[in-house]
Design a protein around this motif. Structure first.
Motif, PDB file in Angstrom:
ATOM      1  N   PHE A 129       0.827  -1.203   0.000  1.00 38.55           N
ATOM      2  CA  PHE A 129       0.000   0.000   0.000  1.00 38.55           C
ATOM      3  C   PHE A 129       0.864   1.256   0.000  1.00 38.55           C
ATOM      4  O   PHE A 129       0.597   2.212  -0.738  1.00 38.55           O
ATOM      5  CB  PHE A 129      -0.920   0.003   1.226  1.00 38.55           C
ATOM      6  CG  PHE A 129      -1.635   1.301   1.437  1.00 38.55           C
ATOM      7  CD1 PHE A 129      -2.766   1.623   0.704  1.00 38.55           C
ATOM      8  CD2 PHE A 129      -1.157   2.227   2.365  1.00 38.55           C
ATOM      9  CE1 PHE A 129      -3.414   2.839   0.886  1.00 38.55           C
ATOM     10  CE2 PHE A 129      -1.798   3.441   2.557  1.00 38.55           C
ATOM     11  CZ  PHE A 129      -2.931   3.740   1.817  1.00 38.55           C
ATOM     12  N   PHE A 130       1.903   1.261   0.841  1.00 41.99           N
ATOM     13  CA  PHE A 130       2.765   2.443   0.928  1.00 41.99           C
ATOM     14  C   PHE A 130       3.589   2.614  -0.350  1.00 41.99           C
ATOM     15  O   PHE A 130       3.878   3.745  -0.766  1.00 41.99           O
ATOM     16  CB  PHE A 130       3.672   2.332   2.148  1.00 41.99           C
ATOM     17  CG  PHE A 130       2.940   2.442   3.449  1.00 41.99           C
ATOM     18  CD1 PHE A 130       2.448   3.652   3.893  1.00 41.99           C
ATOM     19  CD2 PHE A 130       2.708   1.310   4.218  1.00 41.99           C
ATOM     20  CE1 PHE A 130       1.754   3.755   5.085  1.00 41.99           C
ATOM     21  CE2 PHE A 130       2.009   1.401   5.417  1.00 41.99           C
ATOM     22  CZ  PHE A 130       1.527   2.619   5.851  1.00 41.99           C
ATOM     23  N   GLY A 131       3.958   1.487  -0.986  1.00 35.42           N
ATOM     24  CA  GLY A 131       4.645   1.595  -2.264  1.00 35.42           C
ATOM     25  C   GLY A 131       3.761   2.224  -3.324  1.00 35.42           C
ATOM     26  O   GLY A 131       4.200   3.085  -4.092  1.00 35.42           O
ATOM     27  N   GLY A 132       2.481   1.802  -3.368  1.00 34.87           N
ATOM     28  CA  GLY A 132       1.545   2.398  -4.318  1.00 34.87           C
ATOM     29  C   GLY A 132       1.292   3.860  -4.020  1.00 34.87           C
ATOM     30  O   GLY A 132       1.196   4.690  -4.940  1.00 34.87           O
ATOM     31  N   ALA A 133       1.191   4.188  -2.714  1.00 36.50           N
ATOM     32  CA  ALA A 133       0.985   5.584  -2.331  1.00 36.50           C
ATOM     33  C   ALA A 133       2.175   6.443  -2.744  1.00 36.50           C
ATOM     34  O   ALA A 133       2.003   7.600  -3.172  1.00 36.50           O
ATOM     35  CB  ALA A 133       0.756   5.682  -0.819  1.00 36.50           C
ATOM     36  N   ALA A 134       3.375   5.876  -2.658  1.00 38.25           N
ATOM     37  CA  ALA A 134       4.570   6.619  -3.053  1.00 38.25           C
ATOM     38  C   ALA A 134       4.556   6.919  -4.546  1.00 38.25           C
ATOM     39  O   ALA A 134       4.954   8.010  -4.981  1.00 38.25           O
ATOM     40  CB  ALA A 134       5.827   5.832  -2.688  1.00 38.25           C
ATOM     41  N   ILE A 135       4.067   5.971  -5.356  1.00 39.24           N
ATOM     42  CA  ILE A 135       3.979   6.196  -6.796  1.00 39.24           C
ATOM     43  C   ILE A 135       2.980   7.313  -7.098  1.00 39.24           C
ATOM     44  O   ILE A 135       3.243   8.198  -7.923  1.00 39.24           O
ATOM     45  CB  ILE A 135       3.576   4.900  -7.518  1.00 39.24           C
ATOM     46  CG1 ILE A 135       4.687   3.857  -7.377  1.00 39.24           C
ATOM     47  CG2 ILE A 135       3.281   5.168  -8.992  1.00 39.24           C
ATOM     48  CD1 ILE A 135       4.333   2.500  -7.946  1.00 39.24           C
ATOM     49  N   VAL A 136       1.825   7.259  -6.432  1.00 37.01           N
ATOM     50  CA  VAL A 136       0.801   8.298  -6.638  1.00 37.01           C
ATOM     51  C   VAL A 136       1.362   9.668  -6.249  1.00 37.01           C
ATOM     52  O   VAL A 136       1.167  10.667  -6.958  1.00 37.01           O
ATOM     53  CB  VAL A 136      -0.465   7.978  -5.835  1.00 37.01           C
ATOM     54  CG1 VAL A 136      -1.454   9.144  -5.886  1.00 37.01           C
ATOM     55  CG2 VAL A 136      -1.122   6.705  -6.362  1.00 37.01           C
ATOM     56  N   LEU A 137       2.070   9.714  -5.131  1.00 31.01           N
ATOM     57  CA  LEU A 137       2.649  10.981  -4.680  1.00 31.01           C
ATOM     58  C   LEU A 137       3.727  11.479  -5.644  1.00 31.01           C
ATOM     59  O   LEU A 137       3.865  12.688  -5.857  1.00 31.01           O
ATOM     60  CB  LEU A 137       3.220  10.822  -3.275  1.00 31.01           C
ATOM     61  CG  LEU A 137       2.198  10.690  -2.144  1.00 31.01           C
ATOM     62  CD1 LEU A 137       2.902  10.397  -0.816  1.00 31.01           C
ATOM     63  CD2 LEU A 137       1.370  11.966  -2.019  1.00 31.01           C
ATOM     64  N   LEU A 138       4.479  10.553  -6.218  1.00 27.56           N
ATOM     65  CA  LEU A 138       5.490  10.947  -7.202  1.00 27.56           C
ATOM     66  C   LEU A 138       4.851  11.600  -8.428  1.00 27.56           C
ATOM     67  O   LEU A 138       5.345  12.612  -8.936  1.00 27.56           O
ATOM     68  CB  LEU A 138       6.308   9.727  -7.633  1.00 27.56           C
ATOM     69  CG  LEU A 138       7.617   9.454  -6.905  1.00 27.56           C
ATOM     70  CD1 LEU A 138       8.238   8.149  -7.398  1.00 27.56           C
ATOM     71  CD2 LEU A 138       8.602  10.609  -7.087  1.00 27.56           C
ATOM     72  N   VAL A 139       3.752  11.021  -8.894  1.00 29.16           N
ATOM     73  CA  VAL A 139       3.045  11.598 -10.039  1.00 29.16           C
ATOM     74  C   VAL A 139       2.515  12.984  -9.691  1.00 29.16           C
ATOM     75  O   VAL A 139       2.670  13.940 -10.463  1.00 29.16           O
ATOM     76  CB  VAL A 139       1.896  10.666 -10.478  1.00 29.16           C
ATOM     77  CG1 VAL A 139       1.051  11.340 -11.560  1.00 29.16           C
ATOM     78  CG2 VAL A 139       2.443   9.335 -10.978  1.00 29.16           C
ATOM     79  N   ALA A 140       1.885  13.092  -8.509  1.00 28.96           N
ATOM     80  CA  ALA A 140       1.357  14.393  -8.080  1.00 28.96           C
ATOM     81  C   ALA A 140       2.478  15.410  -7.925  1.00 28.96           C
ATOM     82  O   ALA A 140       2.324  16.585  -8.288  1.00 28.96           O
ATOM     83  CB  ALA A 140       0.591  14.234  -6.765  1.00 28.96           C
ATOM     84  N   LEU A 141       3.618  14.959  -7.394  1.00 27.92           N
ATOM     85  CA  LEU A 141       4.758  15.853  -7.213  1.00 27.92           C
ATOM     86  C   LEU A 141       5.291  16.339  -8.561  1.00 27.92           C
ATOM     87  O   LEU A 141       5.650  17.515  -8.705  1.00 27.92           O
ATOM     88  CB  LEU A 141       5.857  15.140  -6.428  1.00 27.92           C
ATOM     89  CG  LEU A 141       7.147  15.930  -6.181  1.00 27.92           C
ATOM     90  CD1 LEU A 141       6.862  17.162  -5.327  1.00 27.92           C
ATOM     91  CD2 LEU A 141       8.201  15.039  -5.521  1.00 27.92           C
ATOM     92  N   ALA A 142       5.339  15.448  -9.550  1.00 25.95           N
ATOM     93  CA  ALA A 142       5.813  15.842 -10.883  1.00 25.95           C
ATOM     94  C   ALA A 142       4.900  16.901 -11.497  1.00 25.95           C
ATOM     95  O   ALA A 142       5.369  17.886 -12.072  1.00 25.95           O
ATOM     96  CB  ALA A 142       5.905  14.618 -11.780  1.00 25.95           C
ATOM     97  N   LEU A 143       3.596  16.711 -11.357  1.00 26.89           N
ATOM     98  CA  LEU A 143       2.641  17.685 -11.900  1.00 26.89           C
ATOM     99  C   LEU A 143       2.723  19.007 -11.141  1.00 26.89           C
ATOM    100  O   LEU A 143       2.681  20.091 -11.740  1.00 26.89           O
ATOM    101  CB  LEU A 143       1.229  17.115 -11.834  1.00 26.89           C
ATOM    102  CG  LEU A 143       0.976  15.887 -12.711  1.00 26.89           C
ATOM    103  CD1 LEU A 143      -0.398  15.300 -12.422  1.00 26.89           C
ATOM    104  CD2 LEU A 143       1.108  16.238 -14.185  1.00 26.89           C
ATOM    105  N   TRP A 144       2.825  18.918  -9.827  1.00 30.15           N
ATOM    106  CA  TRP A 144       2.963  20.136  -9.020  1.00 30.15           C
ATOM    107  C   TRP A 144       4.239  20.881  -9.402  1.00 30.15           C
ATOM    108  O   TRP A 144       4.231  22.122  -9.529  1.00 30.15           O
ATOM    109  CB  TRP A 144       2.992  19.763  -7.539  1.00 30.15           C
ATOM    110  CG  TRP A 144       3.270  20.926  -6.636  1.00 30.15           C
ATOM    111  CD1 TRP A 144       2.371  21.778  -6.083  1.00 30.15           C
ATOM    112  CD2 TRP A 144       4.576  21.378  -6.193  1.00 30.15           C
ATOM    113  NE1 TRP A 144       3.011  22.734  -5.329  1.00 30.15           N
ATOM    114  CE2 TRP A 144       4.357  22.513  -5.379  1.00 30.15           C
ATOM    115  CE3 TRP A 144       5.873  20.927  -6.405  1.00 30.15           C
ATOM    116  CZ2 TRP A 144       5.416  23.201  -4.774  1.00 30.15           C
ATOM    117  CZ3 TRP A 144       6.925  21.617  -5.818  1.00 30.15           C
ATOM    118  CH2 TRP A 144       6.686  22.739  -5.007  1.00 30.15           C
ATOM    119  N   SER A 145       5.334  20.146  -9.582  1.00 31.53           N
ATOM    120  CA  SER A 145       6.600  20.784  -9.943  1.00 31.53           C
ATOM    121  C   SER A 145       6.502  21.486 -11.283  1.00 31.53           C
ATOM    122  O   SER A 145       7.059  22.579 -11.470  1.00 31.53           O
ATOM    123  CB  SER A 145       7.718  19.736  -9.990  1.00 31.53           C
ATOM    124  OG  SER A 145       7.896  19.117  -8.739  1.00 31.53           O
ATOM    125  N   SER A 146       5.783  20.862 -12.230  1.00 35.49           N
ATOM    126  CA  SER A 146       5.595  21.497 -13.534  1.00 35.49           C
ATOM    127  C   SER A 146       4.876  22.829 -13.389  1.00 35.49           C
ATOM    128  O   SER A 146       5.305  23.853 -13.950  1.00 35.49           O
ATOM    129  CB  SER A 146       4.799  20.558 -14.447  1.00 35.49           C
ATOM    130  OG  SER A 146       4.506  21.183 -15.676  1.00 35.49           O
TER     131      SER A 146
END
Length: 230
Positions: A129-146
């Motif tokens: 679950f935490f691994g999947g959450a980390a992937i979701v957060l990475l995607v959100a972080l990439a979009l936020w950074s953009s």
């Protein structure tokens, strides 16, 4: 001696406009490569292995300000003199350097933690679950950074205000966010199936896409959160 009525300004011709576009793309790409050179050299020398994630993050530090300057420079192409591309880029780079780094470095630090969790989570017993959450957060972080890089390219806000605006516009401008996701997926595909060099050489194209995609967001920020016509 009068000018013949049939003569016209050559700058209005299709060939002139086409060569001007090419000129802007080439010069901004050269500026980007020069500004990002220290980081690009490190990325190209590193082995693609999860253990190098922190080193990759360190190498990516110069790329944030270099890309942000490319975004703001390419956005000015339609209204700027075609001969002043080089100084325009470096003025944008110097003007936005501190603001961009204030949001870019924390984003890279968080991405390092999340990326390491994804890469090594299974081997150290991290719950799925935490691994999947980390992937979701990475995607959100990439979009936020953009969003944050684009906002920092055009406005002189405090770092925390840029962070809040970037987070707000993730939901407030879903089409802009979707567009950002599209070119991020394209960038990942270019690196995965091509090479780091291919992405570096296409940086100006992505900068132009990012600026064009973010126009509704930039217009909204200018209308709602600024008091002048900057």
């Amino acid at each position: 001696m009068t000018t013949p009525a049939s003569s016209s300004d050559p700058r209005q011709g299709a060939f002139w406009r086409a060569t001007t576009v090419v000129y802007w793309f080439v010069v901004v790409e050269c500026c980007f490569l020069l500004a990002a050179a220290p980081g690009l050299a490190g990325v190209l020398l590193l082995e693609r292995h999860p253990s190098n994630i922190p080193l990759y993050a360190l190498c990516l530090v110069p790329l944030g300000p270099a890309f942000a300057a490319a975004v703001s420079t390419m956005a000015a192409r339609a209204s700027a003199d075609e001969t002043n591309v080089w100084p325009r880029y470096w003025r944008a780079y110097v003007r936005n350097l501190v603001d961009v780094l204030w949001v870019w470095i924390p984003a890279l630090a968080l991405a390092t933690v999340l990326g390491t969790t994804v890469a090594f989570g299974a081997s150290v017993g991290v719950d799925l679950f935490f691994g999947g959450a980390a992937i979701v957060l990475l995607v959100a972080l990439a979009l936020w950074s953009s969003h944050a890089l684009v906002i920092a390219s055009f406005f002189r806000f405090r770092a925390r205000d840029i962070a809040r605006l970037a987070l707000y516009y993730l939901a407030a401008k879903p089409l802009v966010t979707l567009g950002a996701a599209s070119y991020l997926v394209l960038a990942i595909a270019l690196v995965t199936f091509g090479s780091d060099w291919m992405l570096a050489l296409a940086a100006v194209v992505f900068a132009a896409l990012a600026g064009a995609n973010a126009r509704p967001m930039i217009a909204d920020v200018r209308a709602r959160f600024t008091t002048d016509a900057e």
